[in-house]
Design a protein around this motif. Structure first.
Motif, PDB file in Angstrom:
ATOM      1  N   VAL A 177      40.297  40.783  41.109  1.00 37.17           N
ATOM      2  CA  VAL A 177      39.958  41.309  42.465  1.00 37.17           C
ATOM      3  C   VAL A 177      40.361  42.759  41.972  1.00 37.17           C
ATOM      4  O   VAL A 177      41.184  43.412  41.739  1.00 37.17           O
ATOM      5  N   LYS A 178      39.221  43.793  42.397  1.00 31.54           N
ATOM      6  CA  LYS A 178      39.286  45.057  42.405  1.00 31.54           C
ATOM      7  C   LYS A 178      40.175  45.705  43.271  1.00 31.54           C
ATOM      8  O   LYS A 178      40.703  45.124  44.455  1.00 31.54           O
ATOM      9  N   PRO A 179      40.831  46.806  42.892  1.00 29.13           N
ATOM     10  CA  PRO A 179      41.921  47.503  43.949  1.00 29.13           C
ATOM     11  C   PRO A 179      41.358  47.563  45.015  1.00 29.13           C
ATOM     12  O   PRO A 179      40.261  47.998  45.434  1.00 29.13           O
ATOM     13  N   GLY A 180      41.898  47.376  46.119  1.00 27.09           N
ATOM     14  CA  GLY A 180      41.497  47.461  47.672  1.00 27.09           C
ATOM     15  C   GLY A 180      40.644  46.500  48.096  1.00 27.09           C
ATOM     16  O   GLY A 180      40.091  46.794  49.263  1.00 27.09           O
ATOM     17  N   ALA A 181      40.138  45.616  47.258  1.00 26.33           N
ATOM     18  CA  ALA A 181      38.979  44.698  47.638  1.00 26.33           C
ATOM     19  C   ALA A 181      39.717  43.452  48.332  1.00 26.33           C
ATOM     20  O   ALA A 181      40.806  43.176  48.060  1.00 26.33           O
ATOM     21  N   GLN A 219      48.763  38.759  37.265  1.00 24.41           N
ATOM     22  CA  GLN A 219      48.784  40.362  37.168  1.00 24.41           C
ATOM     23  C   GLN A 219      48.603  40.849  38.392  1.00 24.41           C
ATOM     24  O   GLN A 219      47.660  40.595  39.252  1.00 24.41           O
ATOM     25  N   GLY A 220      49.530  41.788  38.706  1.00 28.42           N
ATOM     26  CA  GLY A 220      49.492  42.564  40.225  1.00 28.42           C
ATOM     27  C   GLY A 220      50.197  41.694  41.201  1.00 28.42           C
ATOM     28  O   GLY A 220      50.746  40.808  40.927  1.00 28.42           O
ATOM     29  N   THR A 221      49.518  42.329  42.675  1.00 29.36           N
ATOM     30  CA  THR A 221      50.135  41.755  43.824  1.00 29.36           C
ATOM     31  C   THR A 221      49.031  41.304  44.640  1.00 29.36           C
ATOM     32  O   THR A 221      47.937  42.002  44.939  1.00 29.36           O
ATOM     33  N   ALA A 222      49.093  39.939  45.301  1.00 25.05           N
ATOM     34  CA  ALA A 222      47.841  39.548  46.134  1.00 25.05           C
ATOM     35  C   ALA A 222      48.640  39.408  47.711  1.00 25.05           C
ATOM     36  O   ALA A 222      49.671  39.008  47.737  1.00 25.05           O
ATOM     37  N   ARG A 223      47.821  39.818  48.615  1.00 26.75           N
ATOM     38  CA  ARG A 223      48.090  39.508  49.917  1.00 26.75           C
ATOM     39  C   ARG A 223      47.335  38.455  50.507  1.00 26.75           C
ATOM     40  O   ARG A 223      45.989  38.404  50.235  1.00 26.75           O
ATOM     41  N   VAL A 224      47.996  37.458  50.812  1.00 20.12           N
ATOM     42  CA  VAL A 224      47.409  36.133  50.913  1.00 20.12           C
ATOM     43  C   VAL A 224      47.613  35.790  52.342  1.00 20.12           C
ATOM     44  O   VAL A 224      48.639  35.644  53.101  1.00 20.12           O
ATOM     45  N   THR A 225      46.387  35.478  52.969  1.00 24.69           N
ATOM     46  CA  THR A 225      46.595  34.890  54.429  1.00 24.69           C
ATOM     47  C   THR A 225      46.152  33.184  54.364  1.00 24.69           C
ATOM     48  O   THR A 225      45.206  32.876  53.750  1.00 24.69           O
ATOM     49  N   VAL A 226      47.058  32.506  54.940  1.00 23.26           N
ATOM     50  CA  VAL A 226      46.758  30.895  55.007  1.00 23.26           C
ATOM     51  C   VAL A 226      47.030  30.611  56.444  1.00 23.26           C
ATOM     52  O   VAL A 226      48.243  30.551  56.870  1.00 23.26           O
ATOM     53  N   LYS A 276      46.604  49.365  43.253  1.00 24.51           N
ATOM     54  CA  LYS A 276      45.715  50.241  42.905  1.00 24.51           C
ATOM     55  C   LYS A 276      45.124  49.872  41.247  1.00 24.51           C
ATOM     56  O   LYS A 276      44.436  50.632  41.109  1.00 24.51           O
ATOM     57  N   LEU A 277      45.817  48.573  40.780  1.00 25.30           N
ATOM     58  CA  LEU A 277      45.123  48.188  39.605  1.00 25.30           C
ATOM     59  C   LEU A 277      44.395  46.800  39.979  1.00 25.30           C
ATOM     60  O   LEU A 277      44.727  46.219  41.144  1.00 25.30           O
ATOM     61  N   GLU A 278      43.736  46.138  39.022  1.00 26.55           N
ATOM     62  CA  GLU A 278      43.062  44.753  39.091  1.00 26.55           C
ATOM     63  C   GLU A 278      44.217  43.852  39.279  1.00 26.55           C
ATOM     64  O   GLU A 278      45.247  43.910  38.702  1.00 26.55           O
ATOM     65  N   MET A 279      43.881  42.913  40.249  1.00 32.73           N
ATOM     66  CA  MET A 279      44.714  41.848  40.485  1.00 32.73           C
ATOM     67  C   MET A 279      44.194  40.541  39.915  1.00 32.73           C
ATOM     68  O   MET A 279      42.838  40.646  40.076  1.00 32.73           O
ATOM     69  N   VAL A 280      44.733  39.900  38.899  1.00 30.35           N
ATOM     70  CA  VAL A 280      44.191  38.617  38.348  1.00 30.35           C
ATOM     71  C   VAL A 280      44.982  37.577  38.763  1.00 30.35           C
ATOM     72  O   VAL A 280      46.331  37.455  38.833  1.00 30.35           O
ATOM     73  N   LEU A 281      44.324  36.514  38.911  1.00 29.42           N
ATOM     74  CA  LEU A 281      45.133  35.198  39.589  1.00 29.42           C
ATOM     75  C   LEU A 281      44.405  33.838  38.776  1.00 29.42           C
ATOM     76  O   LEU A 281      43.255  33.881  38.442  1.00 29.42           O
ATOM     77  N   ILE A 282      44.951  32.763  38.547  1.00 23.99           N
ATOM     78  CA  ILE A 282      44.540  31.495  38.136  1.00 23.99           C
ATOM     79  C   ILE A 282      44.460  30.732  39.370  1.00 23.99           C
ATOM     80  O   ILE A 282      45.293  30.597  40.131  1.00 23.99           O
ATOM     81  N   GLU A 283      43.150  30.127  39.618  1.00 20.55           N
ATOM     82  CA  GLU A 283      43.033  29.274  40.995  1.00 20.55           C
ATOM     83  C   GLU A 283      42.695  27.949  40.413  1.00 20.55           C
ATOM     84  O   GLU A 283      41.748  27.592  39.330  1.00 20.55           O
ATOM     85  N   VAL A 284      43.395  26.984  40.739  1.00 17.86           N
ATOM     86  CA  VAL A 284      43.094  25.546  40.556  1.00 17.86           C
ATOM     87  C   VAL A 284      42.599  24.609  41.677  1.00 17.86           C
ATOM     88  O   VAL A 284      43.341  24.990  42.728  1.00 17.86           O
TER      89      VAL A 284
END
Length: 482
Positions: A396-400, A418-425, A453-461
């Motif tokens: 996910v791109k910065p700010g996206a 990598q990075g930090t995610a703001r997650v809504t559930v 401000k950097l790309e955020m990377v996550l693994i989704e299962v």
């Protein structure tokens, strides 16, 4: 007293950015056609095209593209540190003639005397300075109302291009526009040799320099049935997130045709600007081999390719974890992607589109889709797919932000690497850092954002009875997708 130099008219580049992406499969596909790939050099073909039409005497470009590519266009413009004058979205492809007319009508509303340089986004012209100089030489003829097309000095008896026949007495090596006799369809090998030997023919580059006023007049004379629906599509266009969406209802009534067939083959105010400083439309893998500069053995190799006893061969591996080795090959092409490989004689490069058609007939998704799926917010790829589960890498791109959504048939686990995610559930909003995870139950309304401000990377299962991309119900979307 010295003469005052003539005032130069600003030239508006009009870059056509559509296409089905079949001729350079498997690297180029319908979901991500060749203009967005880095085939020659570091820039993509689209970025190189925009840069080539930049500088003194050029306005910011007008881009015509389709709905699936609009955010890719903006991302690649930003990557090249460029901005567009306008990005016009065609509701569906109608070939080049309606696109050129739409650009002319759009420009005329802003500059009645606009000069348009219409160019595809996937050509290679190594000497950008020479091309810009040729455009400036042709500008007076276009400003006077002539329809100027660009003709390339032929270097071989090419059967994959259309040709241009010069009028009697015209000079194929001139540095100013010449009289044009007619357009010639793609020839067979014998006819191509004859035209090459004659010296009075040029390749048809599909690049045009025209005044917007002359374009509209040409359509009124030779393709009047396009005028009303295209004008209605432009007049009914609406702004959307910085794009200009042509009216879809009006566009549906536009007949499909190419600029050559609809206008250029019928007009009598034609001129051709010869150009001999190098050009290719990269129309097949053989053209890529030619333009890539074969080594002393005639081979072209990517970073992850090895040739042993090969000659005249193109070997490309498009993944860092994939090594491609050719042994004893001669005049061959091998292009390897993680999900598809093509091997062919260079002389059969034009048949790649037949392979794509065969894959489509079998329902193979590789015919049209890349393993990497580009989205406005970034991209994802499937790492593992099994019965009732799938593992993805998501960037996910910065700010996206992804859309606020839910699923009928699957639940998801997200692990941030990598990075930090703001997650809504549902009603819960939290920050998830590296090495942390969150569970998204089936049916939960959820969203993922990158506040950093950097790309955020996550693994989704994903787990569930159905894992298709169409199992998405969107409630909110900053990219106005439906």
């Amino acid at each position: 007293m010295t003469d005052t130099p003539p005032i130069q008219r600003v030239i508006h580049p009009v870059i056509l950015c559509g296409g089905s992406g079949t001729r350079l499969w498997p690297l180029s596909r319908q979901s991500f056609p060749k203009q967005f790939a880095s085939l020659i050099g570091d820039d993509t073909l689209f970025q190189a095209s925009v840069k080539r039409l930049t500088g003194a005497g050029f306005a910011a470009p007008v881009i015509l593209t389709g709905e699936p590519f609009r955010f890719i266009v903006l991302e690649q413009l930003a990557g090249a540190r460029m901005q567009a004058q306008g990005v016009l979205i065609e509701p569906e492809g109608r070939n080049t003639a309606p696109a050129v007319l739409a650009a002319a009508l759009w420009l005329t509303a802003r500059d009645e005397d606009a000069l348009m340089l219409v160019a595809p986004s996937d050509h290679v012209i190594p000497d950008a300075d020479a091309f810009r100089a040729a455009v400036q030489e042709a500008a007076p003829r276009a400003a006077a109302g002539d329809l100027v097309t660009f003709g390339i000095a032929p270097t071989r008896a090419e059967t994959g291009y259309g040709w241009l026949e010069l009028a009697e007495g015209a000079d194929a090596g001139a540095r100013v526009p010449q009289a044009l006799a007619r357009f010639v369809e793609k020839p067979d090998a014998t006819r191509a040799e004859e035209m090459l030997d004659a010296g009075s023919y040029l390749w048809n580059a599909g690049i045009f320099l025209l005044s917007a006023r002359a374009v509209i007049a040409a359509f009124e004379a030779h393709a009047p049935d396009m005028i009303a629906p295209v004008r209605a599509a432009v007049d009914g266009a609406r702004d959307d997130l910085g794009f200009t969406r042509l009216d879809a209802d009006a566009w549906a009534d536009v007949p499909a045709d190419s600029m050559d067939y609809a206008i250029m083959e019928h007009a009598d105010n034609l001129a051709v600007m010869p150009f001999d400083a190098g050009w290719s439309d990269l129309g097949d893998w053989n053209a890529v081999w030619l333009e890539s500069g074969p080594d002393g053995d005639g081979n072209v190799l990517s970073a992850n390719a090895t040739a042993l006893g090969c000659a005249g061969t193109l070997l490309r591996s498009e993944h860092d974890a994939q090594e491609l080795v050719g042994i004893g090959l001669e005049d061959m092409i091998a292009v390897a992607m993680p999900d598809a490989v093509i091997v062919a004689r260079r002389g059969d490069s034009q048949r790649v589109k037949e392979a794509v058609a065969a894959l489509k007939a079998r329902g193979a998704k590789q015919a049209t889709e890349l393993p990497v799926d580009h989205r406005p917010w970034g991209w994802f790829e499937s790492l593992v797919i099994g019965e009732r589960f799938q593992v993805k890498r998501i960037v996910v791109k910065p700010g996206a932000a992804l859309s606020l959504q839910s699923h009928h048939h699957r639940s998801e686990h997200w692990i941030v690497v990598q990075g930090t995610a703001r997650v809504t559930v549902d009603d819960d909003v939290r920050l998830i850092g590296e090495n942390e995870s969150v569970y998204i139950p089936l049916g939960a309304v959820h969203r993922m954002e990158n506040p950093g401000k950097l790309e955020m990377v996550l693994i989704e299962v994903q787990t569930g009875s159905y894992l298709g991309e169409d199992d998405i119900i969107r409630y909110e979307d900053v990219y106005a997708r439906t």
